[in-house]
Design a protein around this motif. Structure first.
Motif, PDB file in Angstrom:
ATOM      1  N   ALA A   2       0.842  -1.200   0.000  1.00  0.00           N
ATOM      2  CA  ALA A   2       0.000   0.000   0.000  1.00  0.00           C
ATOM      3  C   ALA A   2       0.874   1.247   0.000  1.00  0.00           C
ATOM      4  O   ALA A   2       1.905   1.299   0.662  1.00  0.00           O
ATOM      5  CB  ALA A   2      -0.897  -0.006   1.232  1.00  0.00           C
ATOM      6  N   LEU A   3       0.448   2.233  -0.762  1.00  0.00           N
ATOM      7  CA  LEU A   3       1.187   3.491  -0.802  1.00  0.00           C
ATOM      8  C   LEU A   3       0.820   4.333   0.409  1.00  0.00           C
ATOM      9  O   LEU A   3      -0.332   4.381   0.828  1.00  0.00           O
ATOM     10  CB  LEU A   3       0.856   4.262  -2.077  1.00  0.00           C
ATOM     11  N   GLN A   4       1.820   5.014   0.945  1.00  0.00           N
ATOM     12  CA  GLN A   4       1.595   5.851   2.105  1.00  0.00           C
ATOM     13  C   GLN A   4       1.042   7.201   1.656  1.00  0.00           C
ATOM     14  O   GLN A   4       1.584   7.844   0.769  1.00  0.00           O
ATOM     15  CB  GLN A   4       2.923   6.052   2.822  1.00  0.00           C
ATOM     16  N   THR A   5      -0.054   7.645   2.264  1.00  0.00           N
ATOM     17  CA  THR A   5      -0.641   8.933   1.894  1.00  0.00           C
ATOM     18  C   THR A   5      -0.024  10.026   2.755  1.00  0.00           C
ATOM     19  O   THR A   5       0.661   9.754   3.729  1.00  0.00           O
ATOM     20  CB  THR A   5      -2.169   8.923   2.097  1.00  0.00           C
ATOM     21  N   THR A   6      -0.297  11.273   2.399  1.00  0.00           N
ATOM     22  CA  THR A   6       0.297  12.392   3.129  1.00  0.00           C
ATOM     23  C   THR A   6      -0.206  12.484   4.556  1.00  0.00           C
ATOM     24  O   THR A   6       0.473  13.025   5.405  1.00  0.00           O
ATOM     25  CB  THR A   6       0.008  13.722   2.417  1.00  0.00           C
ATOM     26  N   LYS A  31       1.535  15.930  -3.098  1.00  0.00           N
ATOM     27  CA  LYS A  31       1.955  14.530  -3.042  1.00  0.00           C
ATOM     28  C   LYS A  31       1.976  13.967  -4.451  1.00  0.00           C
ATOM     29  O   LYS A  31       1.313  14.488  -5.353  1.00  0.00           O
ATOM     30  CB  LYS A  31       1.047  13.714  -2.132  1.00  0.00           C
ATOM     31  N   LEU A  32       2.747  12.924  -4.636  1.00  0.00           N
ATOM     32  CA  LEU A  32       2.830  12.268  -5.936  1.00  0.00           C
ATOM     33  C   LEU A  32       1.989  11.003  -5.904  1.00  0.00           C
ATOM     34  O   LEU A  32       2.085  10.207  -4.974  1.00  0.00           O
ATOM     35  CB  LEU A  32       4.281  11.938  -6.267  1.00  0.00           C
ATOM     36  N   GLU A  33       1.173  10.823  -6.925  1.00  0.00           N
ATOM     37  CA  GLU A  33       0.307   9.656  -7.010  1.00  0.00           C
ATOM     38  C   GLU A  33       0.643   8.880  -8.281  1.00  0.00           C
ATOM     39  O   GLU A  33       0.786   9.460  -9.352  1.00  0.00           O
ATOM     40  CB  GLU A  33      -1.151  10.119  -7.033  1.00  0.00           C
ATOM     41  N   LEU A  34       0.772   7.578  -8.137  1.00  0.00           N
ATOM     42  CA  LEU A  34       1.157   6.722  -9.250  1.00  0.00           C
ATOM     43  C   LEU A  34      -0.047   6.412 -10.135  1.00  0.00           C
ATOM     44  O   LEU A  34      -1.085   5.956  -9.659  1.00  0.00           O
ATOM     45  CB  LEU A  34       1.761   5.417  -8.727  1.00  0.00           C
ATOM     46  N   ASP A  35       0.107   6.653 -11.426  1.00  0.00           N
ATOM     47  CA  ASP A  35      -0.880   6.238 -12.413  1.00  0.00           C
ATOM     48  C   ASP A  35      -0.409   4.870 -12.915  1.00  0.00           C
ATOM     49  O   ASP A  35       0.615   4.767 -13.580  1.00  0.00           O
ATOM     50  CB  ASP A  35      -0.947   7.243 -13.559  1.00  0.00           C
ATOM     51  N   THR A  36      -1.152   3.814 -12.576  1.00  0.00           N
ATOM     52  CA  THR A  36      -0.719   2.454 -12.895  1.00  0.00           C
ATOM     53  C   THR A  36      -0.759   2.156 -14.390  1.00  0.00           C
ATOM     54  O   THR A  36      -0.041   1.268 -14.844  1.00  0.00           O
ATOM     55  CB  THR A  36      -1.590   1.424 -12.148  1.00  0.00           C
ATOM     56  N   MET A  40       3.610   6.361 -14.228  1.00  0.00           N
ATOM     57  CA  MET A  40       4.209   7.673 -13.989  1.00  0.00           C
ATOM     58  C   MET A  40       3.549   8.290 -12.765  1.00  0.00           C
ATOM     59  O   MET A  40       2.387   8.007 -12.466  1.00  0.00           O
ATOM     60  CB  MET A  40       3.991   8.599 -15.192  1.00  0.00           C
ATOM     61  N   TYR A  41       4.301   9.118 -12.067  1.00  0.00           N
ATOM     62  CA  TYR A  41       3.764   9.827 -10.916  1.00  0.00           C
ATOM     63  C   TYR A  41       3.281  11.206 -11.354  1.00  0.00           C
ATOM     64  O   TYR A  41       3.937  11.883 -12.124  1.00  0.00           O
ATOM     65  CB  TYR A  41       4.834   9.984  -9.828  1.00  0.00           C
ATOM     66  N   PHE A  42       2.134  11.610 -10.822  1.00  0.00           N
ATOM     67  CA  PHE A  42       1.569  12.919 -11.096  1.00  0.00           C
ATOM     68  C   PHE A  42       1.295  13.618  -9.782  1.00  0.00           C
ATOM     69  O   PHE A  42       0.900  12.987  -8.792  1.00  0.00           O
ATOM     70  CB  PHE A  42       0.270  12.797 -11.909  1.00  0.00           C
ATOM     71  N   GLY A  43       1.502  14.921  -9.769  1.00  0.00           N
ATOM     72  CA  GLY A  43       1.302  15.693  -8.547  1.00  0.00           C
ATOM     73  C   GLY A  43      -0.159  15.917  -8.236  1.00  0.00           C
ATOM     74  O   GLY A  43      -0.949  16.239  -9.116  1.00  0.00           O
ATOM     75  N   LYS A  44      -0.520  15.737  -6.977  1.00  0.00           N
ATOM     76  CA  LYS A  44      -1.865  16.028  -6.484  1.00  0.00           C
ATOM     77  C   LYS A  44      -1.711  16.875  -5.231  1.00  0.00           C
ATOM     78  O   LYS A  44      -0.749  16.724  -4.488  1.00  0.00           O
ATOM     79  CB  LYS A  44      -2.617  14.745  -6.149  1.00  0.00           C
ATOM     80  N   GLU A  45      -2.675  17.742  -5.015  1.00  0.00           N
ATOM     81  CA  GLU A  45      -2.624  18.609  -3.844  1.00  0.00           C
ATOM     82  C   GLU A  45      -3.634  18.147  -2.806  1.00  0.00           C
ATOM     83  O   GLU A  45      -4.738  17.742  -3.136  1.00  0.00           O
ATOM     84  CB  GLU A  45      -2.916  20.048  -4.247  1.00  0.00           C
ATOM     85  N   GLU A  46      -3.219  18.231  -1.562  1.00  0.00           N
ATOM     86  CA  GLU A  46      -4.085  17.870  -0.451  1.00  0.00           C
ATOM     87  C   GLU A  46      -4.027  19.011   0.555  1.00  0.00           C
ATOM     88  O   GLU A  46      -2.968  19.609   0.769  1.00  0.00           O
ATOM     89  CB  GLU A  46      -3.579  16.578   0.183  1.00  0.00           C
ATOM     90  N   TYR A  47      -5.149  19.330   1.169  1.00  0.00           N
ATOM     91  CA  TYR A  47      -5.200  20.421   2.140  1.00  0.00           C
ATOM     92  C   TYR A  47      -5.258  19.842   3.544  1.00  0.00           C
ATOM     93  O   TYR A  47      -6.052  18.947   3.830  1.00  0.00           O
ATOM     94  CB  TYR A  47      -6.399  21.323   1.868  1.00  0.00           C
ATOM     95  N   ILE A  48      -4.409  20.369   4.420  1.00  0.00           N
ATOM     96  CA  ILE A  48      -4.295  19.879   5.792  1.00  0.00           C
ATOM     97  C   ILE A  48      -4.374  21.070   6.741  1.00  0.00           C
ATOM     98  O   ILE A  48      -3.778  22.119   6.486  1.00  0.00           O
ATOM     99  CB  ILE A  48      -2.962  19.133   5.992  1.00  0.00           C
ATOM    100  N   TYR A  49      -5.107  20.904   7.828  1.00  0.00           N
ATOM    101  CA  TYR A  49      -5.178  21.922   8.873  1.00  0.00           C
ATOM    102  C   TYR A  49      -4.181  21.573   9.961  1.00  0.00           C
ATOM    103  O   TYR A  49      -4.058  20.419  10.369  1.00  0.00           O
ATOM    104  CB  TYR A  49      -6.583  21.995   9.471  1.00  0.00           C
TER     105      TYR A  49
END
Length: 159
Positions: A2-6, A31-36, A40-49
């Motif tokens: 399993a991939l570790q999330t942010t 974070k980088l997310e793998l497109d199976t 290739m990895y593509f950047g995704k943004e996540e918002y954290i408080y």
């Protein structure tokens, strides 16, 4: 595997964005997310408080945030550890030199010395630190709120 999330990482680097919560700041973490299919990895943004009672960070700062051992609230899961780069004051981590638009300040000064400095050029050594225009032109310390409709009035504090 399993991939570790942010949200599982203990230390994160994020950019501060406007936030409405008291004693907390909102951060955009990339974070980088793998497109199976393409592998290739593509950047995704996540918002954290993150918990920030002293209001250490302002909008645009690059900040190191640390995961709390126990969630404070449903949204607040991290705490601000330190401001790494204030907005507009970027330092190269390898050399420790200040950077302006992809060039070292030392290089810019050397070029200016050889060719002569432009009239009205910005002097980084004489510039005051960020925050000296609070209340005049810099309103990042002000409380913001969400604008739900267009009233026709100009409001600089609406998000």
């Amino acid at each position: 595997m399993a991939l570790q999330t942010t949200t599982k990482a203990s230390l994160l680097l994020g950019r501060c964005v406007p936030c409405l919560k008291q004693n907390a700041s909102k951060f955009k973490v990339k974070k980088l997310e793998l497109d199976t299919n393409l592998l290739m990895y593509f950047g995704k943004e996540e918002y954290i408080y993150a918990f920030d009672p002293q209001k250490l960070c302002k909008t645009g700062d690059i900040v190191l945030i640390e995961e709390l051992p126990k969630k404070m609230t449903r949204l607040i899961t991290h705490a601000v550890k330190k401001v790494v780069y204030p907005l507009g004051d970027i330092t190269d981590p390898m050399s420790g030199k200040k950077v302006v638009a992809g060039k070292y300040r030392d290089y810019i000064e050397a070029v200016n010395k050889v060719y002569g400095e432009k009239r009205g050029a910005f002097k980084y050594d004489e510039a005051p630190p960020r925050g000296w225009q609070e209340g005049k032109r810099d309103f990042t310390h002000r409380e913001t709120y969400i604008k739900y409709h267009e009233s026709g009035e100009e409001d600089p504090y609406a998000v």
